[in-house]
Design a protein around this motif. Structure first.
Motif, PDB file in Angstrom:
ATOM      1  N   ALA A  12      -9.930 -10.161  30.452  1.00 42.13           N
ATOM      2  CA  ALA A  12     -10.425  -9.934  29.091  1.00 42.13           C
ATOM      3  C   ALA A  12     -11.306  -8.694  29.033  1.00 42.13           C
ATOM      4  O   ALA A  12     -11.229  -7.902  28.078  1.00 42.13           O
ATOM      5  CB  ALA A  12     -11.189 -11.165  28.603  1.00 42.13           C
ATOM      6  N   VAL A  13     -12.153  -8.489  30.057  1.00 42.20           N
ATOM      7  CA  VAL A  13     -13.001  -7.293  30.097  1.00 42.20           C
ATOM      8  C   VAL A  13     -12.150  -6.045  30.240  1.00 42.20           C
ATOM      9  O   VAL A  13     -12.415  -5.009  29.606  1.00 42.20           O
ATOM     10  CB  VAL A  13     -14.020  -7.406  31.242  1.00 42.20           C
ATOM     11  CG1 VAL A  13     -14.771  -6.094  31.419  1.00 42.20           C
ATOM     12  CG2 VAL A  13     -15.002  -8.532  30.983  1.00 42.20           C
ATOM     13  N   LEU A  14     -11.105  -6.106  31.053  1.00 41.02           N
ATOM     14  CA  LEU A  14     -10.225  -4.955  31.225  1.00 41.02           C
ATOM     15  C   LEU A  14      -9.515  -4.601  29.922  1.00 41.02           C
ATOM     16  O   LEU A  14      -9.355  -3.414  29.592  1.00 41.02           O
ATOM     17  CB  LEU A  14      -9.200  -5.237  32.327  1.00 41.02           C
ATOM     18  CG  LEU A  14      -9.718  -5.234  33.762  1.00 41.02           C
ATOM     19  CD1 LEU A  14      -8.601  -5.627  34.721  1.00 41.02           C
ATOM     20  CD2 LEU A  14     -10.285  -3.869  34.133  1.00 41.02           C
ATOM     21  N   ARG A  40     -20.354   7.851  31.300  1.00 39.75           N
ATOM     22  CA  ARG A  40     -19.477   7.426  30.211  1.00 39.75           C
ATOM     23  C   ARG A  40     -18.723   6.156  30.582  1.00 39.75           C
ATOM     24  O   ARG A  40     -18.553   5.252  29.755  1.00 39.75           O
ATOM     25  CB  ARG A  40     -18.497   8.545  29.874  1.00 39.75           C
ATOM     26  CG  ARG A  40     -19.113   9.663  29.035  1.00 39.75           C
ATOM     27  CD  ARG A  40     -18.112  10.749  28.725  1.00 39.75           C
ATOM     28  NE  ARG A  40     -17.929  11.644  29.863  1.00 39.75           N
ATOM     29  CZ  ARG A  40     -17.024  12.603  29.926  1.00 39.75           C
ATOM     30  NH1 ARG A  40     -16.190  12.778  28.922  1.00 39.75           N
ATOM     31  NH2 ARG A  40     -16.936  13.385  30.974  1.00 39.75           N
ATOM     32  N   LEU A  41     -18.283   6.082  31.840  1.00 37.37           N
ATOM     33  CA  LEU A  41     -17.601   4.872  32.286  1.00 37.37           C
ATOM     34  C   LEU A  41     -18.550   3.675  32.277  1.00 37.37           C
ATOM     35  O   LEU A  41     -18.163   2.559  31.883  1.00 37.37           O
ATOM     36  CB  LEU A  41     -17.028   5.080  33.693  1.00 37.37           C
ATOM     37  CG  LEU A  41     -15.833   6.029  33.807  1.00 37.37           C
ATOM     38  CD1 LEU A  41     -15.453   6.228  35.268  1.00 37.37           C
ATOM     39  CD2 LEU A  41     -14.653   5.489  33.019  1.00 37.37           C
ATOM     40  N   ALA A  42     -19.797   3.899  32.700  1.00 34.21           N
ATOM     41  CA  ALA A  42     -20.770   2.811  32.697  1.00 34.21           C
ATOM     42  C   ALA A  42     -21.055   2.329  31.275  1.00 34.21           C
ATOM     43  O   ALA A  42     -21.154   1.122  31.019  1.00 34.21           O
ATOM     44  CB  ALA A  42     -22.059   3.265  33.376  1.00 34.21           C
ATOM     45  N   LEU A  43     -21.178   3.287  30.331  1.00 37.49           N
ATOM     46  CA  LEU A  43     -21.405   2.910  28.938  1.00 37.49           C
ATOM     47  C   LEU A  43     -20.224   2.122  28.383  1.00 37.49           C
ATOM     48  O   LEU A  43     -20.406   1.120  27.676  1.00 37.49           O
ATOM     49  CB  LEU A  43     -21.653   4.162  28.100  1.00 37.49           C
ATOM     50  CG  LEU A  43     -21.861   3.950  26.598  1.00 37.49           C
ATOM     51  CD1 LEU A  43     -23.074   3.061  26.345  1.00 37.49           C
ATOM     52  CD2 LEU A  43     -22.026   5.290  25.883  1.00 37.49           C
ATOM     53  N   GLY A  44     -19.000   2.573  28.707  1.00 39.48           N
ATOM     54  CA  GLY A  44     -17.822   1.841  28.253  1.00 39.48           C
ATOM     55  C   GLY A  44     -17.763   0.437  28.827  1.00 39.48           C
ATOM     56  O   GLY A  44     -17.402  -0.515  28.122  1.00 39.48           O
ATOM     57  N   LEU A  45     -18.124   0.274  30.090  1.00 41.63           N
ATOM     58  CA  LEU A  45     -18.111  -1.043  30.715  1.00 41.63           C
ATOM     59  C   LEU A  45     -19.170  -1.955  30.096  1.00 41.63           C
ATOM     60  O   LEU A  45     -18.912  -3.139  29.835  1.00 41.63           O
ATOM     61  CB  LEU A  45     -18.341  -0.902  32.213  1.00 41.63           C
ATOM     62  CG  LEU A  45     -18.270  -2.185  33.050  1.00 41.63           C
ATOM     63  CD1 LEU A  45     -16.908  -2.852  32.891  1.00 41.63           C
ATOM     64  CD2 LEU A  45     -18.557  -1.898  34.516  1.00 41.63           C
ATOM     65  N   ILE A  46     -20.362  -1.398  29.836  1.00 38.95           N
ATOM     66  CA  ILE A  46     -21.427  -2.195  29.218  1.00 38.95           C
ATOM     67  C   ILE A  46     -21.028  -2.649  27.812  1.00 38.95           C
ATOM     68  O   ILE A  46     -21.225  -3.816  27.429  1.00 38.95           O
ATOM     69  CB  ILE A  46     -22.733  -1.387  29.192  1.00 38.95           C
ATOM     70  CG1 ILE A  46     -23.251  -1.179  30.619  1.00 38.95           C
ATOM     71  CG2 ILE A  46     -23.793  -2.091  28.346  1.00 38.95           C
ATOM     72  CD1 ILE A  46     -24.423  -0.234  30.705  1.00 38.95           C
ATOM     73  N   LEU A  47     -20.462  -1.728  27.033  1.00 29.73           N
ATOM     74  CA  LEU A  47     -20.018  -2.094  25.689  1.00 29.73           C
ATOM     75  C   LEU A  47     -18.886  -3.113  25.735  1.00 29.73           C
ATOM     76  O   LEU A  47     -18.837  -4.031  24.904  1.00 29.73           O
ATOM     77  CB  LEU A  47     -19.566  -0.846  24.934  1.00 29.73           C
ATOM     78  CG  LEU A  47     -20.665   0.137  24.526  1.00 29.73           C
ATOM     79  CD1 LEU A  47     -20.054   1.377  23.880  1.00 29.73           C
ATOM     80  CD2 LEU A  47     -21.634  -0.525  23.564  1.00 29.73           C
ATOM     81  N   LEU A  49     -18.389  -5.392  28.070  1.00 28.72           N
ATOM     82  CA  LEU A  49     -18.983  -6.687  28.420  1.00 28.72           C
ATOM     83  C   LEU A  49     -19.739  -7.284  27.237  1.00 28.72           C
ATOM     84  O   LEU A  49     -19.722  -8.505  27.033  1.00 28.72           O
ATOM     85  CB  LEU A  49     -19.932  -6.516  29.613  1.00 28.72           C
ATOM     86  CG  LEU A  49     -19.266  -6.238  30.968  1.00 28.72           C
ATOM     87  CD1 LEU A  49     -20.322  -5.893  32.013  1.00 28.72           C
ATOM     88  CD2 LEU A  49     -18.446  -7.441  31.420  1.00 28.72           C
ATOM     89  N   GLY A  50     -20.411  -6.419  26.461  1.00 32.28           N
ATOM     90  CA  GLY A  50     -21.169  -6.930  25.327  1.00 32.28           C
ATOM     91  C   GLY A  50     -20.300  -7.377  24.169  1.00 32.28           C
ATOM     92  O   GLY A  50     -20.615  -8.370  23.495  1.00 32.28           O
ATOM     93  N   LEU A  51     -19.202  -6.661  23.919  1.00 30.42           N
ATOM     94  CA  LEU A  51     -18.345  -6.989  22.787  1.00 30.42           C
ATOM     95  C   LEU A  51     -17.240  -7.984  23.129  1.00 30.42           C
ATOM     96  O   LEU A  51     -16.646  -8.568  22.222  1.00 30.42           O
ATOM     97  CB  LEU A  51     -17.708  -5.711  22.231  1.00 30.42           C
ATOM     98  CG  LEU A  51     -18.665  -4.676  21.628  1.00 30.42           C
ATOM     99  CD1 LEU A  51     -17.881  -3.447  21.171  1.00 30.42           C
ATOM    100  CD2 LEU A  51     -19.431  -5.260  20.455  1.00 30.42           C
ATOM    101  N   MET A  52     -16.976  -8.171  24.418  1.00 31.32           N
ATOM    102  CA  MET A  52     -15.849  -9.019  24.831  1.00 31.32           C
ATOM    103  C   MET A  52     -15.905 -10.435  24.258  1.00 31.32           C
ATOM    104  O   MET A  52     -14.883 -10.954  23.809  1.00 31.32           O
ATOM    105  CB  MET A  52     -15.767  -9.045  26.351  1.00 31.32           C
ATOM    106  CG  MET A  52     -14.524  -9.723  26.914  1.00 31.32           C
ATOM    107  SD  MET A  52     -14.804 -11.461  27.306  1.00 31.32           S
ATOM    108  CE  MET A  52     -15.987 -11.306  28.637  1.00 31.32           C
TER     109      MET A  52
END
Length: 248
Positions: A12-14, A40-47, A49-52
């Motif tokens: 789901a995160v992917l 940028r990759l870290a920001l995308g991963l954090i977002l 995880l937060g929106l998932m």
């Protein structure tokens, strides 16, 4: 059971990251070349995880279906990020046009929003546009548009023909904005060169090139100073409209 739950959550995160992370690569302000790629990759991963938890995503069971879903989500993210970047390119095209009209096209500067060089006026307009995006909280609007895009384009659905047509319309819209905002500078160049041509006819001994350069630069920069608030305000409204439309 726990292992299956972990695999489902990772998938789901992917899926969320495929759309959000791809969009963040191109979004103005958040995906600039001056920001390191790992950030940028870290920001995308954090977002992601937060929106998932709020994103209606159901991971498929088969690996082939998951890979196809990831590819579709990446294309949707590419559309969102590239669409915003195309609209932002209106400021770059306008800056290049103003630089040519005001005889400042040779005043080169490092590109602030791309890997290519640009003129000093282009860098000025793009930096002002980026500052305006954060000053008006348009970066919140971009993130909100990413989240609401799942209502307009659910996960797994790829209207490729509609997205292709929309990209073509965005390109046309970007050139239209640049041409319309640059119309006063085009009119200034026509009137100024016509007047200098008539003056040269009346006074053949007048050094037109020595007179035209300073006058053209001074009038062009003066007009830019007067028109820049309206240019940036119009650009900000048109840019925000793109993300406001990413909802049903």
């Amino acid at each position: 059971m726990v292992e299956l739950l972990v695999q489902t959550q990772i998938a789901a995160v992917l899926i969320a990251f495929a759309r959000i992370g791809t969009a963040l690569i191109f979004l103005p302000g958040l995906g600039e070349m001056r920001i390191p790629g790992r950030h940028r990759l870290a920001l995308g991963l954090i977002l992601s995880l937060g929106l998932m938890p709020a994103i209606p995503v159901t991971p498929p069971e088969q690996t082939a279906q998951l890979a196809l879903l990831l590819a579709r989500e990446a294309l949707i993210g590419l559309y969102i990020g590239a669409g915003a970047r195309i609209l932002f390119a209106a400021l770059q095209a306008l800056g290049a046009f103003i630089a040519n009209v005001t005889s400042l096209s040779s005043a080169l500067a490092a590109g602030d929003t791309g890997y290519e060089g640009s003129t000093a006026i282009t860098s000025l307009l793009t930096m002002a546009g980026l500052a305006l995006l954060f000053a008006t909280d348009s970066h919140h609007l971009m993130l909100r548009g990413l989240f609401l895009s799942y209502e307009l384009i659910p996960a797994g659905w790829l209207p490729l023909s509609d997205l292709t047509g929309q990209i073509a319309r965005l390109v046309a819209r970007s050139f239209y904005i640049a041409a319309l905002m640059g119309a006063p500078f085009f009119l200034l160049a026509v009137v100024l060169n016509l007047g200098l041509g008539l003056a040269n006819r009346v006074m053949p001994s007048m050094p037109v090139f020595f007179v035209a350069g300073p006058v053209n630069i001074a009038l062009g920069l003066g007009l830019l100073m007067l028109a820049s608030p309206a240019i940036l305000a119009w650009f900000s409204d048109d840019f925000a409209r793109f993300f406001l439309e990413l909802r049903p």
